[in-house]
Design a protein around this motif. Structure first.
Motif, PDB file in Angstrom:
ATOM      1  N   ALA A  85      59.102  26.191  68.550  1.00 16.14           N
ATOM      2  CA  ALA A  85      60.154  26.714  67.665  1.00 16.14           C
ATOM      3  C   ALA A  85      59.644  26.554  66.242  1.00 16.14           C
ATOM      4  N   SER A  86      59.437  27.656  65.551  1.00 17.87           N
ATOM      5  CA  SER A  86      58.830  27.623  64.221  1.00 17.87           C
ATOM      6  C   SER A  86      59.487  28.654  63.320  1.00 17.87           C
ATOM      7  N   SER A  87      59.134  28.547  62.035  1.00 16.02           N
ATOM      8  CA  SER A  87      59.604  29.494  61.039  1.00 16.02           C
ATOM      9  C   SER A  87      58.402  29.990  60.256  1.00 16.02           C
ATOM     10  N   TYR A  88      58.329  31.302  60.076  1.00 18.49           N
ATOM     11  CA  TYR A  88      57.220  31.902  59.341  1.00 18.49           C
ATOM     12  C   TYR A  88      57.784  32.821  58.275  1.00 18.49           C
ATOM     13  N   LEU A  89      57.504  32.488  57.003  1.00 14.52           N
ATOM     14  CA  LEU A  89      58.022  33.261  55.873  1.00 14.52           C
ATOM     15  C   LEU A  89      59.542  33.418  55.965  1.00 14.52           C
ATOM     16  N   GLY A  90      60.191  32.339  56.366  1.00  9.65           N
ATOM     17  CA  GLY A  90      61.642  32.350  56.436  1.00  9.65           C
ATOM     18  C   GLY A  90      62.221  33.007  57.671  1.00  9.65           C
ATOM     19  N   GLN A  91      61.377  33.446  58.599  1.00  9.34           N
ATOM     20  CA  GLN A  91      61.853  34.106  59.805  1.00  9.34           C
ATOM     21  C   GLN A  91      61.637  33.175  60.998  1.00  9.34           C
ATOM     22  N   ASN A  92      62.731  32.858  61.675  1.00  9.65           N
ATOM     23  CA  ASN A  92      62.689  31.899  62.765  1.00  9.65           C
ATOM     24  C   ASN A  92      62.294  32.575  64.076  1.00  9.65           C
ATOM     25  N   TYR A  93      61.507  31.854  64.876  1.00  9.96           N
ATOM     26  CA  TYR A  93      61.129  32.388  66.183  1.00  9.96           C
ATOM     27  C   TYR A  93      60.910  31.235  67.151  1.00  9.96           C
ATOM     28  N   ILE A  94      61.032  31.572  68.430  1.00 10.53           N
ATOM     29  CA  ILE A  94      60.721  30.616  69.493  1.00 10.53           C
ATOM     30  C   ILE A  94      59.754  31.289  70.454  1.00 10.53           C
ATOM     31  N   ILE A  95      58.857  30.500  71.011  1.00 16.35           N
ATOM     32  CA  ILE A  95      57.926  30.969  72.030  1.00 16.35           C
ATOM     33  C   ILE A  95      58.326  30.320  73.348  1.00 16.35           C
ATOM     34  N   ILE A  96      58.530  31.150  74.355  1.00 12.39           N
ATOM     35  CA  ILE A  96      59.028  30.659  75.631  1.00 12.39           C
ATOM     36  C   ILE A  96      58.018  30.969  76.734  1.00 12.39           C
ATOM     37  N   GLU A  97      58.129  30.233  77.827  1.00 14.76           N
ATOM     38  CA  GLU A  97      57.296  30.502  78.986  1.00 14.76           C
ATOM     39  C   GLU A  97      57.826  31.749  79.711  1.00 14.76           C
ATOM     40  N   ARG A  98      56.928  32.545  80.239  1.00 13.27           N
ATOM     41  CA  ARG A  98      57.305  33.828  80.838  1.00 13.27           C
ATOM     42  C   ARG A  98      58.357  33.692  81.943  1.00 13.27           C
ATOM     43  N   PRO A  99      58.248  32.743  82.888  1.00 18.90           N
ATOM     44  CA  PRO A  99      59.259  32.677  83.945  1.00 18.90           C
ATOM     45  C   PRO A  99      60.673  32.377  83.442  1.00 18.90           C
ATOM     46  N   ALA A 100      60.780  31.765  82.262  1.00 23.79           N
ATOM     47  CA  ALA A 100      62.108  31.398  81.743  1.00 23.79           C
ATOM     48  C   ALA A 100      62.722  32.480  80.876  1.00 23.79           C
ATOM     49  N   ALA A 101      62.052  33.611  80.714  1.00 24.72           N
ATOM     50  CA  ALA A 101      62.490  34.606  79.736  1.00 24.72           C
ATOM     51  C   ALA A 101      63.925  35.074  79.974  1.00 24.72           C
TER      52      ALA A 101
END
Length: 228
Positions: A85-101
């Motif tokens: 879970a990170s923020s880049y240039l003020g835009q938040n995003y999460i990276i998830i595992e494919r089976p949990a999508a």
């Protein structure tokens, strides 16, 4: 005749072996007792210490960790299924595992009020071990908040369709399939949407040349050798 030298002190002759005492010529440097010229020593200034080079600046902005109550709830619910879970240039995003999508996206809609699917897209990174990245862009009207949800895929892997969660995903997933060749399991009608059904290749992959095309399709369907 009177004696002109009478009453005068005669000059003292120089002692045998003595040197005449003469002042040094203004054009000649003074000498020391050894007869060598006395040279005034130059005052040397110690060199200034060289400052260390400044630390190298990063090539560009870097992501920073993003923590919030929502992220904590997702991590509690899905554990290792939430990879980052990170923020880049003020835009938040999460990276998830494919089976949990599917489960993560469903909870974001039902529990976190992300009721609007803005877009589904993908990115191709040919040098990565898992070269494809699928991105869901979500917006919450009640929260006035936007996030990105990402997962990575290996060549040939598929990802669950979210048409059952957001109906707008239908044509968006078809576009990703058309341009990248990524399949969405459970899609009701997964076929090309921009290019003809018989077209070979996926133009938004990095290994697909900018002027590359399916020459066979062009020749058969348009009756010409080149569509350029």
């Amino acid at each position: 005749m009177p004696d002109e030298t009478k009453g005068k002190v005669p000059p003292i002759p120089p002692e045998q072996g003595s040197k005449p005492t003469t002042s040094p010529s203004p054009m000649q440097p003074p000498v020391n007792s050894a007869g060598t010229p006395r040279v005034k020593s130059a005052v040397t200034t110690p060199p200034k210490p060289v400052a260390p080079p400044p630390p190298a600046k990063p090539a560009g902005p870097v992501p920073i960790p993003w923590d919030s109550e929502m992220v904590s709830r997702l991590k509690k619910a899905f554990g290792s299924g939430i990879h980052e879970a990170s923020s880049y240039l003020g835009q938040n995003y999460i990276i998830i595992e494919r089976p949990a999508a599917s489960d993560v996206l469903l909870q974001l809609r039902d529990e976190e009020e992300f009721d609007y699917l803005v877009d589904v897209t993908a990115v191709h990174y040919p040098t990565r071990e898992r070269p494809f990245e699928v991105v869901w862009i979500l917006y919450s009207f009640p929260r006035n908040e936007r996030i990105r949800v990402k997962t990575t895929l290996a060549e040939g892997e598929s990802v669950p369709s979210v048409v059952s969660i957001w109906g707008a995903a239908n044509w968006l997933e078809r576009e990703v399939f058309d341009m990248f060749g990524i399949r969405f399991d459970g899609h009701p009608d997964l076929k090309r949407i921009l290019l003809p059904d018989g077209w070979k290749g996926h133009p938004l992959r990095k290994d697909y040349g900018i002027i590359q095309q399916d020459n066979e399709w062009v020749r058969i369907n348009l009756g010409i050798e080149s569509g350029q």
